[in-house]
Design an enzyme around this catalytic site. Structure first.
Site, mmCIF file in Angstrom:
data_model
loop_
_atom_site.group_PDB
_atom_site.id
_atom_site.type_symbol
_atom_site.label_atom_id
_atom_site.label_comp_id
_atom_site.label_asym_id
_atom_site.label_seq_id
_atom_site.Cartn_x
_atom_site.Cartn_y
_atom_site.Cartn_z
ATOM 1 C CB CYS A 1 -1.405 6.888 2.320
ATOM 2 S SG CYS A 1 -0.017 6.099 3.142
ATOM 3 C CD GLU B 1 -1.709 2.362 1.720
ATOM 4 O OE1 GLU B 1 -1.516 3.308 0.920
ATOM 5 O OE2 GLU B 1 -1.621 2.471 2.941
#
Length: 398
Positions: free
Chosen positions: A174, A140
């Protein structure tokens, strides 16, 4: 423990014809190397470890270089709660040394990683070049996360979402907003609102309750962000560049030099394609769009966003149901947020993760996440040859 992890954990009987018994079994893969980021040093670190453990694996967990202590404390807590020390170790150290050594280990059965795209690509190459079976990688990474605002949106609601999504946690999430796409009809007024609101943000230590924007993680991150700001400032001096500073939050003189602060900044840029990489901090880039203007129309804008290759989060502010359906269909992002902020995915409610340059999937917290940590086995038995006694076919470990 690594060998024990490969035993059957669960079994389900599958339908089949009379005289046949079919069973699906899930087995642990072995030792998972879990490498966590510094921006969520407990939540992501813990999520990786627990997923691997409950799927029947053992774990070698490497916390981020910047946050080794919280990783060690969490692993120690799990040991005190009964997780065997042989099933879970904490291996702090640099990614280049400790992380690479763990991945190179012949015991490594898979890697779960959250961090930057360049590091994910290095891990991918390292796994590919090793002379051993093909191993799974759950990665990720980040994204050039965009928010589209149309002319029907409520400006005050948009402003609240933009401030929290772009500058909360100093933009070190993120999912943070990097690219704000404003409709031409409301862009000038909203940029004035944004500039005014940014003057009220308070930059200071994260330990103070009234701080809105804390320091970035370290001097290296600060240097990279300040270099990007200098590039944007230089471009803004050229009237033909299409780059302009919208606003910058002031930092008090007594605060500025005491830590790794980066002043929250918003710049207008000429197009989506002008932004080619993620800048992990409190820097917002703004583009305009609109039908019948020199700016791109909505389908073109969405194509440009998708063409970046990043597909983590996407935001939309609109009061039109048809537009919501249209853009949710067009967006390739893993998580789409409508009329709200783009950060803070809720565990158990909003499984998180993207695709393309933003990750491999499956989503953390999603229904398919644990399946990536297992090996599958199907056992098919002719029960007539066993005297028809299916009860004898069940593995005692299942």
């Amino acid at each position: 423990y690594a060998r024990q992890a490969q035993q059957s954990l669960t079994a389900h009987t599958l339908p089949g014809p009379t005289g046949e018994h079919n069973e699906w079994r899930a087995r642990g893969r072995g030792v998972w190397v879990c490498i966590a980021p510094w921006n969520f040093p407990l939540a992501i670190f813990g999520g990786q470890i627990m997923a691997a453990l409950v799927a029947g694996n053992t774990v070698a967990a490497k916390p981020a270089d910047q946050t080794p202590r919280i990783g060690r404390l969490f692993v120690d807590l799990l040991h005190r709660c009964g997780v065997p020390q042989q099933a879970l170790i904490c291996a702090p150290g640099s990614g280049a040394d400790v992380g690479a050594a763990l991945i190179d280990s012949p015991w490594c059965a898979g890697v779960a990683f959250t961090g930057s795209v360049p590091t994910a690509k290095r891990i991918q190459r390292q796994l590919a070049l090793a002379d051993r079976p093909i191993l799974p990688l759950i990665a990720e990474t980040g994204g050039i996360n965009a928010m589209v605002v149309d002319s029907t949106a409520l400006p005050e609601q948009v402003l609240d979402s933009v401030l929290s999504s772009a500058f909360g946690s100093a933009g070190q999430r993120c999912s943070a907003l990097r690219l704000l796409c404003l409709h031409q009809a409301m862009a000038p007024a909203f940029e004035r609102m944004l500039a005014g609101a940014m003057q009220t943000l308070k930059v200071g230590p994260a330990s103070r309750w009234n701080t809105d924007v804390p320091p970035v993680v370290d001097a290296n991150a600060q240097a990279r962000l300040l270099a990007h700001i200098r590039t944007l400032d230089a471009a803004s001096e050229d009237a033909n560049s299409g780059v302009a500073l919208i606003a910058r939050t002031p930092i008090a003189p007594h605060v500025r030099d005491t830590d790794t602060y980066v002043a929250p900044s918003a710049y207008r840029i000429p197009s989506v394609t002008h932004l080619t990489a993620e800048h992990f901090g409190p820097i917002l880039h703004v583009v305009h769009w609109g039908e019948g203007t020199a700016a791109p129309d909505l389908p073109t804008l969405m194509a440009q966003i998708n063409d970046s290759g990043f597909a983590l989060t996407f935001g939309l502010h609109t009061r039109m149901d048809s537009r919501r359906e249209q853009l949710c269909h067009l967006s390739q992002a893993g998580n789409v947020y409508v009329n709200r902020g783009m950060t803070g995915a809720v565990v158990g409610v909003q499984p998180f993760g993207g695709s393309g340059w933003s990750g491999t999937g499956p989503k953390a917290g999603g229904p398919h996440y644990l399946l990536r940590f297992i090996n599958e086995q199907v056992v098919s038995v002719n029960t007539t040859a066993a005297g028809g006694n299916a009860a004898l076919l069940t593995d005692s470990t299942s």
